[in-house]
Design a protein around this motif. Sequence first.
Motif, PDB file in Angstrom:
ATOM      1  N   LEU A   1       0.419  -4.830 -20.797  1.00 23.06           N
ATOM      2  CA  LEU A   1       1.412  -5.074 -19.736  1.00 23.06           C
ATOM      3  C   LEU A   1       2.241  -3.821 -19.480  1.00 23.06           C
ATOM      4  O   LEU A   1       2.500  -3.457 -18.329  1.00 23.06           O
ATOM      5  N   LEU A   2       2.641  -3.167 -20.557  1.00 25.47           N
ATOM      6  CA  LEU A   2       3.445  -1.947 -20.407  1.00 25.47           C
ATOM      7  C   LEU A   2       2.649  -0.842 -19.729  1.00 25.47           C
ATOM      8  O   LEU A   2       3.203  -0.080 -18.924  1.00 25.47           O
ATOM      9  N   LYS A   3       1.358  -0.748 -20.014  1.00 27.03           N
ATOM     10  CA  LYS A   3       0.511   0.262 -19.357  1.00 27.03           C
ATOM     11  C   LYS A   3       0.471   0.035 -17.850  1.00 27.03           C
ATOM     12  O   LYS A   3       0.546   0.987 -17.076  1.00 27.03           O
ATOM     13  N   VAL A   4       0.344  -1.218 -17.450  1.00 28.72           N
ATOM     14  CA  VAL A   4       0.294  -1.524 -16.021  1.00 28.72           C
ATOM     15  C   VAL A   4       1.624  -1.182 -15.356  1.00 28.72           C
ATOM     16  O   VAL A   4       1.661  -0.644 -14.255  1.00 28.72           O
ATOM     17  N   LEU A   5       2.709  -1.462 -16.028  1.00 31.14           N
ATOM     18  CA  LEU A   5       4.031  -1.185 -15.466  1.00 31.14           C
ATOM     19  C   LEU A   5       4.403   0.289 -15.500  1.00 31.14           C
ATOM     20  O   LEU A   5       5.317   0.712 -14.808  1.00 31.14           O
ATOM     21  N   ALA A   6       3.698   1.073 -16.293  1.00 28.03           N
ATOM     22  CA  ALA A   6       4.058   2.476 -16.506  1.00 28.03           C
ATOM     23  C   ALA A   6       3.590   3.389 -15.387  1.00 28.03           C
ATOM     24  O   ALA A   6       3.043   4.458 -15.627  1.00 28.03           O
ATOM     25  N   HIS A   7       3.828   2.970 -14.169  1.00 26.27           N
ATOM     26  CA  HIS A   7       3.547   3.798 -12.989  1.00 26.27           C
ATOM     27  C   HIS A   7       4.730   3.627 -12.048  1.00 26.27           C
ATOM     28  O   HIS A   7       5.158   2.492 -11.792  1.00 26.27           O
ATOM     29  N   PRO A   8       5.270   4.703 -11.520  1.00 26.67           N
ATOM     30  CA  PRO A   8       6.482   4.591 -10.691  1.00 26.67           C
ATOM     31  C   PRO A   8       6.343   3.649  -9.500  1.00 26.67           C
ATOM     32  O   PRO A   8       7.277   2.885  -9.211  1.00 26.67           O
ATOM     33  N   VAL A   9       5.212   3.661  -8.817  1.00 27.52           N
ATOM     34  CA  VAL A   9       5.049   2.779  -7.648  1.00 27.52           C
ATOM     35  C   VAL A   9       5.009   1.318  -8.087  1.00 27.52           C
ATOM     36  O   VAL A   9       5.668   0.460  -7.492  1.00 27.52           O
ATOM     37  N   ARG A  10       4.265   1.023  -9.156  1.00 32.75           N
ATOM     38  CA  ARG A  10       4.186  -0.365  -9.619  1.00 32.75           C
ATOM     39  C   ARG A  10       5.542  -0.848 -10.138  1.00 32.75           C
ATOM     40  O   ARG A  10       5.936  -1.992  -9.881  1.00 32.75           O
ATOM     41  N   LEU A  11       6.250   0.008 -10.823  1.00 30.11           N
ATOM     42  CA  LEU A  11       7.576  -0.360 -11.308  1.00 30.11           C
ATOM     43  C   LEU A  11       8.530  -0.606 -10.139  1.00 30.11           C
ATOM     44  O   LEU A  11       9.318  -1.552 -10.162  1.00 30.11           O
ATOM     45  N   CYS A  12       8.413   0.194  -9.116  1.00 32.91           N
ATOM     46  CA  CYS A  12       9.235   0.013  -7.918  1.00 32.91           C
ATOM     47  C   CYS A  12       8.880  -1.290  -7.197  1.00 32.91           C
ATOM     48  O   CYS A  12       9.758  -2.016  -6.747  1.00 32.91           O
ATOM     49  N   ILE A  13       7.585  -1.594  -7.104  1.00 34.21           N
ATOM     50  CA  ILE A  13       7.147  -2.848  -6.485  1.00 34.21           C
ATOM     51  C   ILE A  13       7.730  -4.032  -7.240  1.00 34.21           C
ATOM     52  O   ILE A  13       8.297  -4.956  -6.643  1.00 34.21           O
ATOM     53  N   VAL A  14       7.609  -4.028  -8.556  1.00 32.22           N
ATOM     54  CA  VAL A  14       8.131  -5.127  -9.366  1.00 32.22           C
ATOM     55  C   VAL A  14       9.645  -5.227  -9.207  1.00 32.22           C
ATOM     56  O   VAL A  14      10.189  -6.319  -9.060  1.00 32.22           O
ATOM     57  N   SER A  15      10.317  -4.100  -9.178  1.00 36.35           N
ATOM     58  CA  SER A  15      11.765  -4.091  -8.994  1.00 36.35           C
ATOM     59  C   SER A  15      12.148  -4.726  -7.657  1.00 36.35           C
ATOM     60  O   SER A  15      13.082  -5.534  -7.578  1.00 36.35           O
ATOM     61  N   LYS A  16      11.435  -4.359  -6.603  1.00 35.83           N
ATOM     62  CA  LYS A  16      11.724  -4.922  -5.274  1.00 35.83           C
ATOM     63  C   LYS A  16      11.447  -6.420  -5.247  1.00 35.83           C
ATOM     64  O   LYS A  16      12.187  -7.183  -4.631  1.00 35.83           O
ATOM     65  N   LEU A  17      10.369  -6.855  -5.908  1.00 37.47           N
ATOM     66  CA  LEU A  17      10.066  -8.278  -5.955  1.00 37.47           C
ATOM     67  C   LEU A  17      11.144  -9.035  -6.732  1.00 37.47           C
ATOM     68  O   LEU A  17      11.489 -10.158  -6.363  1.00 37.47           O
ATOM     69  N   LEU A  18      11.665  -8.432  -7.772  1.00 36.91           N
ATOM     70  CA  LEU A  18      12.764  -9.059  -8.511  1.00 36.91           C
ATOM     71  C   LEU A  18      14.000  -9.178  -7.628  1.00 36.91           C
ATOM     72  O   LEU A  18      14.695 -10.189  -7.644  1.00 36.91           O
ATOM     73  N   GLU A  19      14.248  -8.145  -6.855  1.00 33.79           N
ATOM     74  CA  GLU A  19      15.415  -8.112  -5.971  1.00 33.79           C
ATOM     75  C   GLU A  19      15.279  -9.099  -4.818  1.00 33.79           C
ATOM     76  O   GLU A  19      16.225  -9.817  -4.485  1.00 33.79           O
ATOM     77  N   MET A  20      14.101  -9.140  -4.211  1.00 30.07           N
ATOM     78  CA  MET A  20      13.903  -9.938  -3.006  1.00 30.07           C
ATOM     79  C   MET A  20      13.329 -11.330  -3.287  1.00 30.07           C
ATOM     80  O   MET A  20      13.371 -12.194  -2.415  1.00 30.07           O
ATOM     81  N   GLY A  21      12.759 -11.523  -4.449  1.00 29.79           N
ATOM     82  CA  GLY A  21      12.149 -12.804  -4.780  1.00 29.79           C
ATOM     83  C   GLY A  21      10.702 -12.883  -4.348  1.00 29.79           C
ATOM     84  O   GLY A  21       9.829 -13.218  -5.125  1.00 29.79           O
ATOM     85  N   GLU A  22      10.455 -12.529  -3.116  1.00 28.00           N
ATOM     86  CA  GLU A  22       9.112 -12.599  -2.545  1.00 28.00           C
ATOM     87  C   GLU A  22       9.076 -11.713  -1.305  1.00 28.00           C
ATOM     88  O   GLU A  22      10.046 -11.677  -0.559  1.00 28.00           O
ATOM     89  N   CYS A  23       7.993 -10.994  -1.111  1.00 26.85           N
ATOM     90  CA  CYS A  23       7.845 -10.229   0.125  1.00 26.85           C
ATOM     91  C   CYS A  23       6.382  -9.861   0.349  1.00 26.85           C
ATOM     92  O   CYS A  23       5.546 -10.012  -0.535  1.00 26.85           O
ATOM     93  N   ASN A  24       6.103  -9.387   1.561  1.00 27.28           N
ATOM     94  CA  ASN A  24       4.738  -9.001   1.913  1.00 27.28           C
ATOM     95  C   ASN A  24       4.582  -7.482   1.859  1.00 27.28           C
ATOM     96  O   ASN A  24       5.554  -6.754   1.665  1.00 27.28           O
ATOM     97  N   VAL A  25       3.355  -7.026   2.023  1.00 25.40           N
ATOM     98  CA  VAL A  25       3.068  -5.587   1.917  1.00 25.40           C
ATOM     99  C   VAL A  25       3.802  -4.801   2.993  1.00 25.40           C
ATOM    100  O   VAL A  25       4.278  -3.696   2.738  1.00 25.40           O
ATOM    101  N   THR A  26       3.938  -5.356   4.177  1.00 21.24           N
ATOM    102  CA  THR A  26       4.639  -4.660   5.255  1.00 21.24           C
ATOM    103  C   THR A  26       6.087  -4.385   4.869  1.00 21.24           C
ATOM    104  O   THR A  26       6.590  -3.282   5.073  1.00 21.24           O
ATOM    105  N   SER A  27       6.740  -5.364   4.276  1.00 20.29           N
ATOM    106  CA  SER A  27       8.126  -5.166   3.821  1.00 20.29           C
ATOM    107  C   SER A  27       8.194  -4.109   2.736  1.00 20.29           C
ATOM    108  O   SER A  27       9.098  -3.272   2.725  1.00 20.29           O
ATOM    109  N   MET A  28       7.233  -4.148   1.819  1.00 20.77           N
ATOM    110  CA  MET A  28       7.210  -3.157   0.738  1.00 20.77           C
ATOM    111  C   MET A  28       6.948  -1.765   1.296  1.00 20.77           C
ATOM    112  O   MET A  28       7.556  -0.791   0.846  1.00 20.77           O
ATOM    113  N   HIS A  29       6.068  -1.682   2.280  1.00 18.94           N
ATOM    114  CA  HIS A  29       5.734  -0.399   2.903  1.00 18.94           C
ATOM    115  C   HIS A  29       6.988   0.234   3.514  1.00 18.94           C
ATOM    116  O   HIS A  29       7.273   1.410   3.303  1.00 18.94           O
ATOM    117  N   THR A  30       7.742  -0.553   4.235  1.00 19.94           N
ATOM    118  CA  THR A  30       8.968  -0.064   4.869  1.00 19.94           C
ATOM    119  C   THR A  30       9.987   0.337   3.814  1.00 19.94           C
ATOM    120  O   THR A  30      10.627   1.388   3.919  1.00 19.94           O
TER     121      THR A  30
END
Length: 94
Positions: free
Chosen positions: A14-43
Motif C-alpha cells: 500500500l505504501l509503495k502505491v502511495l509513494a508517488h506525488p501524483v497518486r498522493l495528491c489524488i488521494v488527498s483531493k479525494l479525501l478533501e472532496m469525498g468523491e470526484c471525476n477525472v475532469t475535476s482532478m485534471h483541473t
Amino acid sequence: MDHGYAKYNEVAELLKVLAHPVRLCIVSKLLEMGECNVTSMHTCLNTPQSTISQHLQKLRSAGIVEYRRNGLEIYYKIKNKRIIQLVSDVLQEV
C-alpha cells in the motif's frame, strides 16, 4: 522474525502505491472532496487526464479507491478506510 510477515508485506505494498506525488495528491483531493471525476482532478492537479487515469488504475488495483459510473462520467472515492487515517496523518505535517 515476526510470523505476521504477510501483514507487513500488505502494508508495504500500500505504501509503495502511495509513494508517488501524483497518486498522493489524488488521494488527498479525494479525501478533501469525498468523491470526484477525472475532469475535476485534471483541473485541480493541472495534470493530463491520461496521466490521472493511469494513476487511478494503480490505486484501484491496490484497493485504495473505487468508482461508480453516472452516465458517461466515472466518480472515484476512497475505498480503503485505513488509507484515510494514514494519508491524513502524513499530510498533516506538510
